[in-house]
Design a protein around this motif. Structure first.
Motif, PDB file in Angstrom:
ATOM      1  N   VAL A  47      40.595  38.721  41.556  1.00 37.71           N
ATOM      2  CA  VAL A  47      39.157  38.639  41.763  1.00 37.71           C
ATOM      3  C   VAL A  47      38.653  39.035  40.399  1.00 37.71           C
ATOM      4  N   ALA A  48      37.471  38.689  39.946  1.00 41.94           N
ATOM      5  CA  ALA A  48      37.043  39.063  38.844  1.00 41.94           C
ATOM      6  C   ALA A  48      36.938  40.435  38.356  1.00 41.94           C
ATOM      7  N   GLY A  49      37.338  40.733  37.303  1.00 48.51           N
ATOM      8  CA  GLY A  49      37.334  42.178  36.876  1.00 48.51           C
ATOM      9  C   GLY A  49      38.721  42.987  37.257  1.00 48.51           C
ATOM     10  N   LEU A  50      39.457  42.295  37.943  1.00 47.61           N
ATOM     11  CA  LEU A  50      40.918  43.129  38.354  1.00 47.61           C
ATOM     12  C   LEU A  50      41.968  42.365  37.840  1.00 47.61           C
ATOM     13  N   GLN A  51      43.093  42.696  37.365  1.00 44.00           N
ATOM     14  CA  GLN A  51      44.179  42.124  36.794  1.00 44.00           C
ATOM     15  C   GLN A  51      45.328  43.163  37.146  1.00 44.00           C
TER      16      GLN A  51
END
Length: 463
Positions: free
Chosen positions: A360-364
């Motif tokens: 998701v956006a903001g999570l890697q």
């Protein structure tokens, strides 16, 4: 090297465990309009990382666990009027508990950056000429930061007292700079064999870089760095002069595909020795333009080292006539060769594979594997600081392998102003590594928090 904006972490550090962009980014340069507006920025940043290392001596000694909490608090200001910018950053850097008292503060605060810059774009016909001149304490990054970096893994980061200038004409650019790392001075020693006082010329670094941007699939760079190091109290016989020419090629030949190739030679003298060393690295990576954005990257890096002789615990050292240990200068050593920092910039080979995913956006999520070897089997195994691991080397050793490392990192950015990075590294000695260091695995874990807020104002036009 970057241009116009204050230093930002190179891509290699952004992908690894070591990056937060620099706090102050000067506004984009452009031709100064009539009635310049004064632009002003203020940023505040808190850096906080707790970290722990278990079995730091690979089982050679007991009670060798280490832990610490590092903190850096910074306030940054930048102002611009037409082509002129002023940047000042003040910061307090400390390890929790190092203060002498809970009601006083040691002089741990100071200026991280403070410089003036004159910069403009849009000069010449159709705006094809741009450039800047910057003087003062400043961050400097060269290419992938293997030799010059702002080192965002450190709570205080790195800056140089320097003057730099860059000129770009169309696709071509040239940059030059000069930094005073240590000033000339006089000191005295208690050693009666060394005449007092000792006058040292200090330490200086200079560089020249040429850039050609032919296509997004192929950009070429060439540079030379010259490092001059004179005597210090710790090493009054030091007299080093090293020149390091290098080339760097990189690009994006197709959507999602990136590559870079980097190589250096190193010549000069190191006190009583001639110096002949080299280093190189190559990376290819692909990120699929689909949901989860899965990515895979392969890197091979290596550097020369000196064959050593004699008793590792005795006075005999490496080759007395020529030094072949590559000097990493002021590179971002934590960004490469594993998060555990167990392999330094000389006498190594590193085959690394990295996988990434963004659910998701903001999570890697990131996982790395490293296969480490000594380039010269009879040479030293050193960590990032240059200190030898264990007994240093094995006379007569014919095994190159020293170990394997697994790294895990999660980057979570719940809000624009906050970033959290928990990470873990496992280093497993193998081959010659078990004889040099020990056979037990080493564990390194950290939890890293960076919070940053700021604002920019345009204060209007004078009458």
């Amino acid at each position: 090297m970057y241009k116009r904006q204050a230093a930002t972490a190179p891509a290699g550090e952004k992908d690894a465990s070591a990056s937060v962009a620099s706090d102050v980014k000067a506004s984009p340069a452009g031709p100064a309009p009539a009635g310049h507006k004064l632009e002003f920025e203020v940023w505040a940043r808190l850096f906080l990382r707790g970290q722990s290392r278990a079995n730091s001596t690979y089982g050679r000694t007991s009670n060798d666990e280490q832990w610490q909490v590092l903190q850096g608090a910074r306030i940054s200001t930048a102002s611009r009027y037409g082509p002129v910018s002023l940047v000042v950053q003040l910061q307090d850097v400390r390890e929790w508990g190092e203060g002498t008292s809970t009601v006083s503060n040691q002089p741990l605060a100071g200026a991280h950056q403070g410089y003036a810059e004159i910069a403009d774009e849009g000069l010449g016909r159709r705006g094809k000429v741009s450039g800047f001149v910057r003087a003062g304490r400043q961050e400097v990054v060269l290419w992938t930061a293997r030799l010059l970096a702002n080192s965002p893994w450190q709570p205080g980061m790195r800056a140089f007292d320097a003057i730099r200038g860059r000129l770009e004409v169309g696709r071509f650019g040239v940059e030059t700079g000069f930094a005073v790392v240590r000033a000339p001075r006089t000191f005295t020693l208690t050693d009666p064999t060394v005449p007092d006082p000792v006058r040292t010329q200090g330490e200086q670094l200079s560089w020249l870089e040429l850039t050609a941007r032919f296509h997004k699939a192929f950009e070429a760079h060439a540079a030379v760095l010259v490092l001059r190091q004179d005597a210090t109290e710790a090493d009054p016989a030091r007299d080093r002069l090293l020149a390091t020419p290098g080339v760097y090629f990189h690009g994006e030949p197709a959507k999602g595909w990136v590559y870079d190739v980097e190589g250096y030679a190193q010549v000069g003298r190191a006190t009583s020795q001639d110096h002949r060393a080299w280093a190189g690295a190559a990376t290819v990576g692909y990120t699929a333009p689909v949901r989860l954005e899965p990515g895979l990257r392969l890197t091979y890096e290596l550097a020369s080292g000196s064959a050593c002789a004699g008793d590792p615990g005795g006075a005999a050292g490496c080759d007395a006539s020529v030094s072949r240990d590559f000097e990493g200068h002021f590179g971002a050593r934590h960004a490469y060769r594993g998060f555990a920092d167990q392999v330094g910039a000389s006498n190594f080979r590193d085959l690394a594979v990295r996988g990434t995913m963004r659910p998701v956006a903001g999570l890697q999520f990131l996982v790395d594997y490293h296969f480490f070897q000594l380039n010269e089997a009879e040479g030293q195994w050193v960590v990032n600081s240059g200190a030898p691991v264990g007994q240093g080397w094995l006379p007569g050793n014919d095994r190159n392998t020293i170990g394997h490392e697994l790294d895990f990192l999660v980057t979570y950015k719940p809000w624009e102003v906050l970033q959290l990075r928990p990470g873990y590294s496992l280093f497993l000695p193998a081959g010659a590594g078990t004889s040099i260091a020990g056979s037990d695995p080493q564990h390194f874990a950290f939890l890293w928090l960076v919070a940053k807020i700021g604002h920019r104002w345009k204060l209007g036009s004078p009458s």
